[in-house]
Design a protein around this motif. Structure first.
Motif, mmCIF file in Angstrom:
data_model
loop_
_atom_site.group_PDB
_atom_site.id
_atom_site.type_symbol
_atom_site.label_atom_id
_atom_site.label_comp_id
_atom_site.label_asym_id
_atom_site.label_seq_id
_atom_site.Cartn_x
_atom_site.Cartn_y
_atom_site.Cartn_z
ATOM 1 N N PRO A 1 0.712 -1.275 -0.245
ATOM 2 C CA PRO A 1 -0.102 0.025 0.027
ATOM 3 C C PRO A 1 0.878 1.238 0.078
ATOM 4 N N ALA A 2 0.412 2.207 -0.801
ATOM 5 C CA ALA A 2 1.143 3.475 -0.707
ATOM 6 C C ALA A 2 -0.020 4.576 -0.638
ATOM 7 N N PRO A 3 0.479 5.829 -0.559
ATOM 8 C CA PRO A 3 -0.458 6.948 -0.354
ATOM 9 C C PRO A 3 -1.532 7.216 -1.481
ATOM 10 N N MET A 4 -2.493 7.946 -1.339
ATOM 11 C CA MET A 4 -3.611 8.092 -2.389
ATOM 12 C C MET A 4 -4.282 6.748 -2.829
ATOM 13 N N ALA A 5 -4.384 5.780 -1.948
ATOM 14 C CA ALA A 5 -4.919 4.658 -2.438
ATOM 15 C C ALA A 5 -4.242 4.025 -3.759
ATOM 16 N N SER A 6 -2.986 4.251 -3.542
ATOM 17 C CA SER A 6 -2.195 3.633 -4.614
ATOM 18 C C SER A 6 -1.310 2.427 -4.208
ATOM 19 N N ILE A 7 -0.563 1.701 -4.912
ATOM 20 C CA ILE A 7 0.270 0.591 -4.740
ATOM 21 C C ILE A 7 1.671 0.717 -5.217
ATOM 22 N N ALA A 8 2.848 0.648 -4.104
ATOM 23 C CA ALA A 8 4.284 0.445 -4.599
ATOM 24 C C ALA A 8 4.240 -0.863 -5.294
ATOM 25 N N LEU A 9 4.632 -0.766 -6.313
ATOM 26 C CA LEU A 9 5.001 -2.276 -7.240
ATOM 27 C C LEU A 9 6.278 -2.319 -7.439
ATOM 28 N N ASP A 10 7.183 -3.234 -6.959
ATOM 29 C CA ASP A 10 8.361 -3.543 -7.130
ATOM 30 C C ASP A 10 8.606 -5.133 -7.837
ATOM 31 N N VAL A 11 9.240 -4.998 -8.974
ATOM 32 C CA VAL A 11 9.580 -6.194 -9.733
ATOM 33 C C VAL A 11 11.095 -6.577 -9.895
ATOM 34 N N SER A 12 11.293 -7.728 -9.720
ATOM 35 C CA SER A 12 12.777 -8.081 -9.515
ATOM 36 C C SER A 12 12.887 -9.415 -10.667
ATOM 37 N N ALA A 13 13.601 -9.134 -11.584
ATOM 38 C CA ALA A 13 13.932 -10.016 -12.890
ATOM 39 C C ALA A 13 15.265 -10.110 -13.183
ATOM 40 N N PRO A 14 16.191 -10.625 -12.447
ATOM 41 C CA PRO A 14 17.809 -10.715 -12.755
ATOM 42 C C PRO A 14 18.088 -11.036 -14.152
ATOM 43 N N CYS A 15 17.423 -11.859 -14.646
ATOM 44 C CA CYS A 15 17.863 -12.132 -16.221
ATOM 45 C C CYS A 15 17.102 -11.560 -17.165
ATOM 46 N N TYR A 16 16.411 -10.346 -17.060
ATOM 47 C CA TYR A 16 15.417 -9.668 -17.693
ATOM 48 C C TYR A 16 15.957 -8.160 -17.675
ATOM 49 N N GLY A 17 17.260 -7.990 -17.415
ATOM 50 C CA GLY A 17 17.680 -6.507 -17.523
ATOM 51 C C GLY A 17 17.536 -5.569 -19.023
ATOM 52 N N ASN A 18 17.157 -4.462 -18.699
ATOM 53 C CA ASN A 18 16.575 -3.673 -19.931
ATOM 54 C C ASN A 18 15.790 -4.253 -20.965
ATOM 55 N N GLN A 19 14.615 -4.709 -20.539
ATOM 56 C CA GLN A 19 13.680 -5.328 -21.036
ATOM 57 C C GLN A 19 12.281 -4.962 -20.914
ATOM 58 N N ALA B 1 -5.927 -4.968 -4.977
ATOM 59 C CA ALA B 1 -5.077 -4.744 -6.269
ATOM 60 C C ALA B 1 -4.501 -6.071 -6.520
ATOM 61 N N VAL B 2 -4.730 -6.525 -7.687
ATOM 62 C CA VAL B 2 -3.985 -7.655 -8.292
ATOM 63 C C VAL B 2 -3.153 -7.178 -9.612
ATOM 64 N N PHE B 3 -2.125 -7.419 -9.539
ATOM 65 C CA PHE B 3 -1.088 -6.838 -10.809
ATOM 66 C C PHE B 3 -0.438 -8.329 -11.504
ATOM 67 N N VAL B 4 -0.592 -8.236 -12.669
ATOM 68 C CA VAL B 4 0.016 -9.434 -13.396
ATOM 69 C C VAL B 4 1.167 -8.660 -14.386
ATOM 70 N N VAL B 5 2.282 -9.160 -14.009
ATOM 71 C CA VAL B 5 3.714 -8.645 -14.663
ATOM 72 C C VAL B 5 4.028 -9.909 -15.661
ATOM 73 N N ALA B 6 4.251 -9.126 -16.970
ATOM 74 C CA ALA B 6 4.426 -10.331 -18.066
ATOM 75 C C ALA B 6 5.663 -9.508 -18.999
ATOM 76 N N PHE B 7 6.384 -10.567 -19.390
ATOM 77 C CA PHE B 7 7.607 -10.176 -20.290
ATOM 78 C C PHE B 7 7.398 -10.815 -21.483
ATOM 79 N N GLN B 8 8.040 -10.417 -22.546
ATOM 80 C CA GLN B 8 7.862 -10.726 -23.928
ATOM 81 C C GLN B 8 7.988 -12.066 -24.237
ATOM 82 N N ASN B 9 8.534 -12.845 -23.552
ATOM 83 C CA ASN B 9 8.473 -14.422 -23.844
ATOM 84 C C ASN B 9 7.537 -15.257 -23.282
ATOM 85 N N GLY B 10 6.643 -14.343 -22.703
ATOM 86 C CA GLY B 10 5.463 -15.009 -21.755
ATOM 87 C C GLY B 10 5.658 -15.437 -20.217
#
Length: 330
Positions: free
Chosen positions: A121-139, A171-180
């Motif tokens: 949870p973040a202010p103004m009814a927002s969500i702080a989303l942090d994604v970690s993908a070590p093998c997907y740099g600059n993608q 809040a549900v977040f789906v994070v997807a890269f180009q390879n699926g």
């Protein structure tokens, strides 16, 4: 005496010659009979119809003690290869042991390449989303949330941090890269029922902008809120998405804390589009999403034709595509 020896010798010679001749004739006759008999037997065996049903007929042609020979040279039997050594071989797994699944993409290293996401949870009814993908740099990465879609880019280490205005209490977040590949994150949202929220989203270089003029403010005045405003207001506009990606998907979101407002009045909302070399003379489209307090999320599709390229630099102002906000003082 000598004359008698000569006569006996001559007589003996004649007798031997006669015996030799007789024996040769006998042997020749015998061989002729054997050949004839063998030839007759072979001919009968060959000419005998195979479909005969008389057992006696078959019996008279039965051959015994015949050894068949072949014109092909005798070949040595192939040597058997040695049995593979079983030393060091692993036994079959037990039936109750579960084997790990094989990776679906053998070219991608698996250790240390897990994709994870955390939502908080973040202010103004927002969500702080942090994604970690070590093998997907600059993608390029796409984020989905309750109909909201935007694309962004991870940094060199494969990380992405972004604050997203929420559109649902959970809040549900789906994070997807180009390879699926991707992941899912979720979080409860605090105070969403006290927020009015309007979203406009599009793809490509459509050039849309969301403007809010709070309580009669003019353009450039305090209370004129948009993504590049220098003078702020009570509400705020956040732009999501990275435009410098392949087929970018972008969004602008205006949020106003209606549940905490001390001012009553109207907030004029408009969607504007700048005529550029990328969109002139084309038809562009967008979508709006609106969440008003405790109401449900509504969506509308927007389609419009841009002027020709001689109007580059001008702005089209679309005042009626989203409803103005009616704010009551608390």
């Amino acid at each position: 005496m000598a004359q008698r020896r000569k006569i006996l010798t001559a007589g003996g010679t004649v007798l031997c010659a006669a015996l030799i001749g007789f024996l040769m004739q006998q042997n020749a006759a015998r061989e002729t009979q054997q050949i004839a008999a063998r030839k007759s037997l072979i001919q009968q065996s060959v000419l005998k119809p195979s479909g005969a049903s008389d057992v006696d007929d078959f019996a008279q042609f039965e051959l015994h003690a015949i050894k068949l020979t072949s014109a092909q040279p005798t070949l040595e039997q192939p040597r058997r290869l040695p049995e593979p050594a079983l030393e060091g071989a692993l036994p079959l797994p037990a039936r109750d042991i579960l084997l790990p699944d094989a990776p679906s993409d053998p070219e991608e290293p698996q250790l240390g390449c897990a994709i994870t996401a955390n939502a908080a949870p973040a202010p103004m009814a927002s969500i702080a989303l942090d994604v970690s993908a070590p093998c997907y740099g600059n993608q390029r990465v796409t984020v989905h949330h309750s109909g909201l879609i935007f694309t962004d880019t991870t940094d060199d280490a494969g990380n992405l941090s972004v604050t997203v205005p929420a559109l649902s209490e959970t809040a549900v977040f789906v994070v997807a890269f180009q390879n699926g590949r991707g992941t899912v994150a979720m979080s409860p949202v605090e105070g969403l029922d006290r927020i009015d929220r309007v979203v406009v989203q599009w793809s490509g270089a459509a050039g849309f902008q969301l403007h809010a003029r709070e309580f009669g403010a003019g353009y450039g005045e305090t209370g004129h809120v948009w993504s590049e405003a220098s003078a702020g207001g009570i509400g705020q506009v956040i732009r999501l998405g990275e435009p410098d990606t392949l087929e970018p998907q972008l969004a602008e979101i205006y949020s106003y804390p209606s549940g905490e407002s001390d001012t009553a009045g109207t907030i004029a909302l408009s969607i504007e589009a700048e005529v550029t070399a990328s969109n002139c003379g084309r038809e562009i489209s967008a979508q709006s999403l609106e969440l008003r307090g405790t109401g449900s999320l509504t969506t509308h599709d927007l389609n419009m034709s841009m002027p020709d390229c001689s109007a580059a630099g001008d702005f089209l102002v679309l005042n009626n595509l989203v409803e103005d906000l009616k704010i009551a003082a608390r």
